[in-house]
Motif scaffolding. Structure first.
Motif, PDB file in Angstrom:
ATOM      1  N   ARG A 119      -5.964  77.941 -40.994  1.00  0.00           N
ATOM      2  CA  ARG A 119      -5.011  78.056 -39.885  1.00  0.00           C
ATOM      3  C   ARG A 119      -5.709  77.894 -38.543  1.00  0.00           C
ATOM      4  O   ARG A 119      -5.193  77.262 -37.625  1.00  0.00           O
ATOM      5  CB  ARG A 119      -4.290  79.408 -39.938  1.00  0.00           C
ATOM      6  CG  ARG A 119      -3.430  79.622 -41.177  1.00  0.00           C
ATOM      7  CD  ARG A 119      -2.389  78.524 -41.341  1.00  0.00           C
ATOM      8  NE  ARG A 119      -1.402  78.494 -40.285  1.00  0.00           N
ATOM      9  CZ  ARG A 119      -0.172  78.990 -40.378  1.00  0.00           C
ATOM     10  NH1 ARG A 119       0.210  79.573 -41.495  1.00  0.00           N
ATOM     11  NH2 ARG A 119       0.664  78.911 -39.379  1.00  0.00           N
ATOM     12  N   LEU A 120      -6.910  78.463 -38.414  1.00  0.00           N
ATOM     13  CA  LEU A 120      -7.658  78.335 -37.165  1.00  0.00           C
ATOM     14  C   LEU A 120      -8.038  76.877 -36.896  1.00  0.00           C
ATOM     15  O   LEU A 120      -8.092  76.440 -35.744  1.00  0.00           O
ATOM     16  CB  LEU A 120      -8.916  79.200 -37.212  1.00  0.00           C
ATOM     17  CG  LEU A 120      -8.713  80.715 -37.266  1.00  0.00           C
ATOM     18  CD1 LEU A 120     -10.050  81.416 -37.391  1.00  0.00           C
ATOM     19  CD2 LEU A 120      -7.966  81.221 -36.029  1.00  0.00           C
ATOM     20  N   LEU A 121      -8.311  76.136 -37.971  1.00  0.00           N
ATOM     21  CA  LEU A 121      -8.717  74.736 -37.816  1.00  0.00           C
ATOM     22  C   LEU A 121      -7.579  73.859 -37.287  1.00  0.00           C
ATOM     23  O   LEU A 121      -7.824  72.755 -36.797  1.00  0.00           O
ATOM     24  CB  LEU A 121      -9.217  74.182 -39.151  1.00  0.00           C
ATOM     25  CG  LEU A 121     -10.563  74.728 -39.642  1.00  0.00           C
ATOM     26  CD1 LEU A 121     -10.868  74.199 -41.041  1.00  0.00           C
ATOM     27  CD2 LEU A 121     -11.691  74.381 -38.688  1.00  0.00           C
ATOM     28  N   GLU A 122      -6.333  74.339 -37.394  1.00  0.00           N
ATOM     29  CA  GLU A 122      -5.204  73.543 -36.935  1.00  0.00           C
ATOM     30  C   GLU A 122      -5.182  73.418 -35.414  1.00  0.00           C
ATOM     31  O   GLU A 122      -4.890  72.347 -34.881  1.00  0.00           O
ATOM     32  CB  GLU A 122      -3.892  74.164 -37.423  1.00  0.00           C
ATOM     33  CG  GLU A 122      -3.719  74.125 -38.939  1.00  0.00           C
ATOM     34  CD  GLU A 122      -2.475  74.875 -39.389  1.00  0.00           C
ATOM     35  OE1 GLU A 122      -1.728  75.363 -38.498  1.00  0.00           O
ATOM     36  OE2 GLU A 122      -2.249  74.996 -40.598  1.00  0.00           O
ATOM     37  N   ASN A 123      -5.458  74.526 -34.709  1.00  0.00           N
ATOM     38  CA  ASN A 123      -5.349  74.509 -33.252  1.00  0.00           C
ATOM     39  C   ASN A 123      -6.507  75.201 -32.543  1.00  0.00           C
ATOM     40  O   ASN A 123      -7.133  74.628 -31.662  1.00  0.00           O
ATOM     41  CB  ASN A 123      -4.031  75.173 -32.808  1.00  0.00           C
ATOM     42  CG  ASN A 123      -2.815  74.375 -33.186  1.00  0.00           C
ATOM     43  OD1 ASN A 123      -2.677  73.244 -32.768  1.00  0.00           O
ATOM     44  ND2 ASN A 123      -1.933  74.946 -33.991  1.00  0.00           N
ATOM     45  N   ALA A 124      -6.780  76.440 -32.940  1.00  0.00           N
ATOM     46  CA  ALA A 124      -7.724  77.264 -32.188  1.00  0.00           C
ATOM     47  C   ALA A 124      -9.122  76.668 -32.150  1.00  0.00           C
ATOM     48  O   ALA A 124      -9.749  76.585 -31.089  1.00  0.00           O
ATOM     49  CB  ALA A 124      -7.763  78.682 -32.774  1.00  0.00           C
ATOM     50  N   VAL A 125      -9.639  76.276 -33.302  1.00  0.00           N
ATOM     51  CA  VAL A 125     -11.010  75.771 -33.359  1.00  0.00           C
ATOM     52  C   VAL A 125     -11.172  74.461 -32.581  1.00  0.00           C
ATOM     53  O   VAL A 125     -12.100  74.333 -31.772  1.00  0.00           O
ATOM     54  CB  VAL A 125     -11.478  75.621 -34.816  1.00  0.00           C
ATOM     55  CG1 VAL A 125     -12.794  74.871 -34.893  1.00  0.00           C
ATOM     56  CG2 VAL A 125     -11.626  77.002 -35.456  1.00  0.00           C
TER      57      VAL A 125
END
Length: 320
Positions: A108-114
């Motif tokens: 999930r973090l790789l979708e936007n945050a990262v």
């Protein structure tokens, strides 16, 4: 002790203790195992005492090594914090931020945050470690962890993001057509349930709640998996009923490949939190990552309902 050990030797020693492995410690430090072993022999010579018990398969601290490691850990963390404190006086955050969470959360973090964080702060490296177990993030050298709110230790500072979470009970339409739909959690005993094996080896017991009534069911079934995404796929393949994080099943539910059952027994719970110890200096890179999470959270909540994000590791007793 005629010659004091170097900081690099002491840091390498604590890395070996953390991993209980020369090979893994060498990989983290960017050294060869033979170089690391040579450094430790030199450290023991300078200190005049054996610090490590070595075998062909493992390494462990001696009593003297344990005592040294116990003192070094807090001292090295304080040193790191002192060095990180000058980040505010540089052009921007730098260094490495280590975060412990689950593989599902990392996706999930790789979708936007990262991507947003790495583009904005090119001098910071993110080290995201997936782990199904709850660990002591301080003892294991992490700057922060991400878990469901109810699993966060009470002495940690917790930053909520992603909205509430929910676990749902799902099955394929063909399974329901052939076996019927359970109307209560107790009726799951008459069904083929796809069970989840936790990282500890224990089987997860399904937890339900409706209007204040709580019940825990030790389900049975012919299939046990250790990955919730695989559980969703198995349920969509008509293999039984699964109890999984809602966001993993959303696309399948939308496509009609899965249907929800026992929905009134599956309420929302507090969602994810990034957490860190309050007694330590917060690295500038971690503060920046927290700001990114809040920024993305605000954009999502202003345009869409907050996504249901959940970690497969259960909380209170079993969901933890």
């Amino acid at each position: 002790m005629n010659e004091k050990p170097t900081l690099s030797d002491l840091s390498a020693f604590t890395t070996i203790i953390a991993h209980r492995s020369f090979r893994k410690a060498a990989e983290e430090l960017g050294l060869s195992p033979s170089t690391l072993s040579h450094m430790m022999r030199g450290l023991e010579t300078r200190m005049g005492v054996r610090l490590l018990n070595r075998t062909t398969r493992s390494v462990s601290p001696t009593e003297a090594g344990e005592r040294l490691a116990a003192k070094l850990g807090p001292a090295l963390r304080e040193l790191d914090a002192a060095l990180e404190a000058v980040d505010d006086f540089r052009g921007g955050p730098s260094g490495t931020i280590r975060i412990n969470t689950s593989s599902i959360v990392i996706r999930r973090l790789l979708e936007n945050a990262v991507p947003t964080f790495l583009a904005r702060y090119p001098d910071v490296a993110l080290d995201l470690v997936s782990d199904g177990r709850l660990i002591d993030i301080v003892a294991d050298g992490f700057d922060a962890g991400i878990r469901l709110r109810e699993s966060v230790p009470q002495d940690m500072i917790a930053i909520a993001f992603g909205g509430p979470a929910r676990f749902v009970t799902v099955a394929s339409p063909d399974y329901i057509a052939s076996r019927g739909e359970p109307s209560t959690p107790q009726e799951l005993s008459q069904h083929a349930c796809i069970r989840l094996r936790m990282p500890s080896g224990k089987l997860y017991r399904w937890e339900f709640e409706r209007r204040g009534e709580e019940t825990v069911v030790d389900v049975s079934g012919p299939l046990t998996l250790d990955d919730t995404e695989l559980m969703v796929e198995a349920a969509a393949s008509d293999l039984g009923i699964a109890y999984v994080p809602q966001h993993l099943a959303q696309d399948y539910l939308r496509q009609g490949r899965l249907v929800a059952v026992l929905s009134d027994w599956c309420p929302e719970i507090d969602g994810l939190c990034l957490y860190y110890p309050g007694h330590r200096h917060v690295p500038a890179g971690l503060r920046a990552f927290i700001d990114i999470l809040k920024e993305i959270d605000g954009k999502l909540s202003s345009s869409l309902p907050a996504p249901n994000i959940a970690h497969p590791s259960p909380a209170p007793a079993s969901r933890r």
